[in-house]
Scaffold this active site. Structure first.
Site, mmCIF file in Angstrom:
data_model
loop_
_atom_site.group_PDB
_atom_site.id
_atom_site.type_symbol
_atom_site.label_atom_id
_atom_site.label_comp_id
_atom_site.label_asym_id
_atom_site.label_seq_id
_atom_site.Cartn_x
_atom_site.Cartn_y
_atom_site.Cartn_z
ATOM 1 N N LYS A 153 -9.312 -5.120 14.076
ATOM 2 C CA LYS A 153 -9.809 -4.080 13.169
ATOM 3 C C LYS A 153 -9.695 -4.540 11.720
ATOM 4 C CE LYS A 153 -8.527 -0.640 10.799
ATOM 5 N NZ LYS A 153 -9.575 -0.683 9.784
ATOM 6 N N GLU A 228 3.507 -7.534 8.622
ATOM 7 C CA GLU A 228 3.511 -8.271 7.355
ATOM 8 C C GLU A 228 3.154 -7.250 6.287
ATOM 9 O OE1 GLU A 228 4.412 -11.266 7.158
ATOM 10 O OE2 GLU A 228 4.176 -11.987 9.204
ATOM 11 N N CYS A 262 0.145 -10.083 -1.262
ATOM 12 C CA CYS A 262 1.498 -9.621 -0.931
ATOM 13 C C CYS A 262 2.551 -10.613 -1.416
ATOM 14 C CB CYS A 262 1.623 -9.373 0.567
ATOM 15 S SG CYS A 262 0.941 -10.679 1.561
ATOM 16 N N GLU A 352 5.087 -2.176 -5.520
ATOM 17 C CA GLU A 352 4.049 -3.204 -5.418
ATOM 18 C C GLU A 352 2.813 -2.716 -6.178
ATOM 19 O OE1 GLU A 352 2.260 -4.031 -1.499
ATOM 20 O OE2 GLU A 352 2.475 -6.153 -1.985
HETATM 21 P P1 NDP Z 1 -3.343 -0.227 4.254
HETATM 22 O O1 NDP Z 1 -1.984 -0.565 4.688
HETATM 23 O O2 NDP Z 1 -3.772 1.171 4.236
HETATM 24 O O3 NDP Z 1 -4.444 -1.021 5.116
HETATM 25 C C1 NDP Z 1 -4.197 -2.131 5.944
HETATM 26 C C2 NDP Z 1 -4.955 -1.978 7.257
HETATM 27 O O4 NDP Z 1 -4.376 -0.910 8.014
HETATM 28 C C3 NDP Z 1 -6.420 -1.617 7.094
HETATM 29 O O5 NDP Z 1 -7.184 -2.239 8.110
HETATM 30 C C4 NDP Z 1 -6.404 -0.123 7.296
HETATM 31 O O6 NDP Z 1 -7.645 0.400 7.701
HETATM 32 C C5 NDP Z 1 -5.371 0.021 8.387
HETATM 33 N N1 NDP Z 1 -4.780 1.343 8.502
HETATM 34 C C6 NDP Z 1 -4.712 2.335 7.582
HETATM 35 N N2 NDP Z 1 -4.084 3.413 8.082
HETATM 36 C C7 NDP Z 1 -3.748 3.116 9.345
HETATM 37 C C8 NDP Z 1 -3.063 3.814 10.383
HETATM 38 N N3 NDP Z 1 -2.597 5.037 10.202
HETATM 39 N N4 NDP Z 1 -2.893 3.197 11.566
HETATM 40 C C9 NDP Z 1 -3.330 1.943 11.766
HETATM 41 N N5 NDP Z 1 -3.987 1.228 10.824
HETATM 42 C C10 NDP Z 1 -4.186 1.799 9.626
HETATM 43 O O7 NDP Z 1 -3.543 -0.834 2.855
HETATM 44 P P2 NDP Z 1 -4.611 -0.333 1.779
HETATM 45 O O8 NDP Z 1 -5.809 -1.112 2.027
HETATM 46 O O9 NDP Z 1 -4.771 1.139 1.764
HETATM 47 O O10 NDP Z 1 -3.896 -0.740 0.454
HETATM 48 C C11 NDP Z 1 -2.890 0.119 -0.097
HETATM 49 C C12 NDP Z 1 -1.768 -0.687 -0.669
HETATM 50 O O11 NDP Z 1 -1.166 -1.437 0.362
HETATM 51 C C13 NDP Z 1 -2.178 -1.717 -1.696
HETATM 52 O O12 NDP Z 1 -2.331 -1.146 -2.938
HETATM 53 C C14 NDP Z 1 -1.026 -2.662 -1.594
HETATM 54 O O13 NDP Z 1 0.051 -2.217 -2.356
HETATM 55 C C15 NDP Z 1 -0.678 -2.638 -0.141
HETATM 56 N N6 NDP Z 1 -1.292 -3.722 0.637
HETATM 57 C C16 NDP Z 1 -0.522 -4.783 0.970
HETATM 58 C C17 NDP Z 1 -1.069 -5.823 1.662
HETATM 59 C C18 NDP Z 1 -0.252 -6.988 2.019
HETATM 60 O O14 NDP Z 1 -0.799 -8.027 2.398
HETATM 61 N N7 NDP Z 1 1.049 -6.886 1.950
HETATM 62 C C19 NDP Z 1 -2.463 -5.874 2.048
HETATM 63 C C20 NDP Z 1 -3.200 -4.695 1.682
HETATM 64 C C21 NDP Z 1 -2.604 -3.674 1.006
HETATM 65 P P3 NDP Z 1 -8.721 0.950 6.656
HETATM 66 O O15 NDP Z 1 -8.561 0.225 5.392
HETATM 67 O O16 NDP Z 1 -9.980 0.650 7.328
HETATM 68 O O17 NDP Z 1 -8.470 2.399 6.547
#
Ligand code: NDP
Length: 450
Positions: A153, A228, A262, A352
């Site tokens: 996904k 992660e 990250c 973050e």
């Molecule tokens: P999310 O954690 O929301 O998204 C990561 C993935 O998880 C996406 O594919 C998202 O889907 C999916 N997801 C969201 N909600 C659920 C759920 N309840 N169950 C299962 N999967 C889910 O990150 P965001 O994109 O919203 O970013 C928000 C913040 O997260 C950023 O500002 C940053 O601080 C942090 N972040 C950290 C990352 C890292 O590598 N450490 C990477 C990305 C974000 P979808 O987006 O399609 O809703």
């Protein structure tokens, strides 16, 4: 429902996709489940050959994949090419690892005991928008090598490279149903994968907040999880370091990928004796970062992923700044390279930001540096800059993060394990260690009694 995918540098739509719902999520899991028995039975050498072919196809189509990623994420094209290059390396590495994930024979009484690595079954891979195809490959490589089938996904904002990669998977000869891409909302289809009784494991990269909900959701079926999550890494600069080199490299440690990383070293800890000298050079180096059109070969930083995300990033900067760069005008979700002087207690140093904002924090001595570096709920990455090798070893051992570099800013290599301590998650990706996260260890005893 239709999903409109945007180019964050122009705010223009670049694709319209059908969004999956719960029914499609269940169907994807069913396809992966049906494909599992045949895929696990593929001889290791054949699985390796298929992964090698996939790696070659990624290389052949590297420019197209890089262009997709650059347009969809707003990534500078040069960086996108590097990331796609790593995807090919990842598949090559795990192709080579398929037949090297060996078990043991263990001395026991009355017979022979041996261990075997068995695939888990269907694994759900949930990836974020910051390095979409790259992070997908870190999970796909070991998951496929171990004989699992997959529902992948991608993030809603950035599904395009995963879809193209899934074409290449089929072209490589990996059977239909082994890799299934599910484009849909995390809170709907992501959550379904997390709770689905036929999904054996979730490999997740994203925010710590969603990571928590993945852990909770996985509890119902005692699902395996690798998480992660976020980071707030320190770039620790001692006064005895090559200050010029440390300052010249510091912008790339935090502003790469517009800070949406990250591993971003977003807390720059500088020994007081070198603080002013370092800050001056850090500002000068940051002023040279070329921010602009991601399609331009010389661009080093593009826009943020979305308007909503830019609002969040901006909320961290409300007072004086030591530096604030220029950005192109709208359209585009631009945010400038920003340097603030801070204390480790400030919000900008605790949470973050996930944007191009560096917090520079002074420290007094080695013990103070370690204390501040560890004074965070996160524990993903970091760097130490010093000419004193013994100090480098002492400090790297004392900092509670999964990955560290000395006199360098890198965090990720195909060959070495990558992952977090504390609220940055658990489990390891990359390296041979990732294979353990996509297999179960089985012990078999064979009696030799007559
Ligand atoms: P999310 O954690 O929301 O998204 C990561 C993935 O998880 C996406 O594919 C998202 O889907 C999916 N997801 C969201 N909600 C659920 C759920 N309840 N169950 C299962 N999967 C889910 O990150 P965001 O994109 O919203 O970013 C928000 C913040 O997260 C950023 O500002 C940053 O601080 C942090 N972040 C950290 C990352 C890292 O590598 N450490 C990477 C990305 C974000 P979808 O987006 O399609 O809703």
């Amino acid at each position: 429902m239709t999903l409109t995918v945007l180019n964050p540098a122009t705010e223009e739509p670049i694709a319209e996709l059908e969004q999956a719902g719960l029914e499609e999520a269940d169907a994807a899991v069913a396809r992966a489940k049906a494909a599992f028995p045949a895929w696990r039975a593929v001889a290791p050498a054949d699985r390796a050959r298929l992964l090698r072919r996939l790696a070659a196809l990624v290389e052949e189509n590297a420019e197209e994949l890089a262009q997709i990623e650059s347009r969809n994420v707003g990534k500078p094209i040069a960086g996108a090419r590097g990331e796609v290059g790593m995807v090919a390396q990842v598949f090559h590495f795990y192709a080579g690892a398929v037949d090297k994930h060996r078990g043991d024979t263990i001395p026991v009484t009355g017979g022979v005991a041996a261990t075997f690595h068995e695939p888990l079954g269907v694994v759900g891979l949930i990836v974020p928008w910051n390095f979409p195809v790259n992070i997908a490959s870190w999970k796909l490589g070991p998951a496929l090598a171990c004989g699992n089938t997959i529902v992948l996904k991608p993030a809603e904002l950035t599904p395009l490279s995963a879809l193209r990669l899934s074409d290449l998977v089929l072209e490589a000869g990996i059977p239909k149903g082994v890799v299934n891409v599910l484009v849909g909302k995390g809170s709907v289809v992501g959550q379904r994968l997390v709770e689905h009784p036929d999904v054996a494991k979730i490999g997740f990269t994203g925010s710590t907040e969603v990571g928590r909900s993945v852990m909770e959701g996985a509890a119902g079926t005692i699902k395996r999880v690798t998480l992660e999550l976020g980071g707030k890494s320190a770039n620790v600069v001692f006064a005895d370091a090559d200050i010029e080199r440390a300052a010249a490299s510091a912008p790339y440690a935090v502003f790469d990928n517009a800070g949406q990383d990250c591993c971003a070293r977003s807390r720059v800890l500088v020994e007081r004796a070198a603080y002013d000298r370092f800050l001056e050079q850090f500002v000068a180096a940051t002023a040279k970062v070329h921010v602009g059109d991601p399609a331009d070969e010389s661009t080093e930083m593009g826009p943020l992923i979305s308007a909503e995300h830019r609002e969040k990033v901006a909320s961290f900067v409300d007072g004086d700044t030591a530096f604030r760069g220029d950005v192109p005008g709208e359209p585009g979700f631009w945010y400038p390279c920003t340097i603030v002087e801070a204390s480790n207690d400030d919000r900008v140093a605790r949470e973050e930001v996930f944007g191009p904002v560096a917090a520079v924090i002074p420290f007094e001595d080695e013990a103070d540096a370690i204390r501040i570096a560890n004074d965070t709920p996160f524990g993903l990455s970091g760097s130490i800059w010093t000419r004193d090798t013994a100090r480098a070893l002492r400090v790297t051992r004392a900092i509670d993060t999964g990955v560290l570099s000395v006199n360098a800013n890198t965090s990720v290599r195909v060959q070495t394990p990558f992952g977090g301590f504390k609220e940055s998650g658990f489990g390891r990706e990359l390296g041979l260690e990732a294979l353990d996260g996509y297999s179960e260890l089985k012990s078999v005893f064979i009696s030799t009694e007559e």
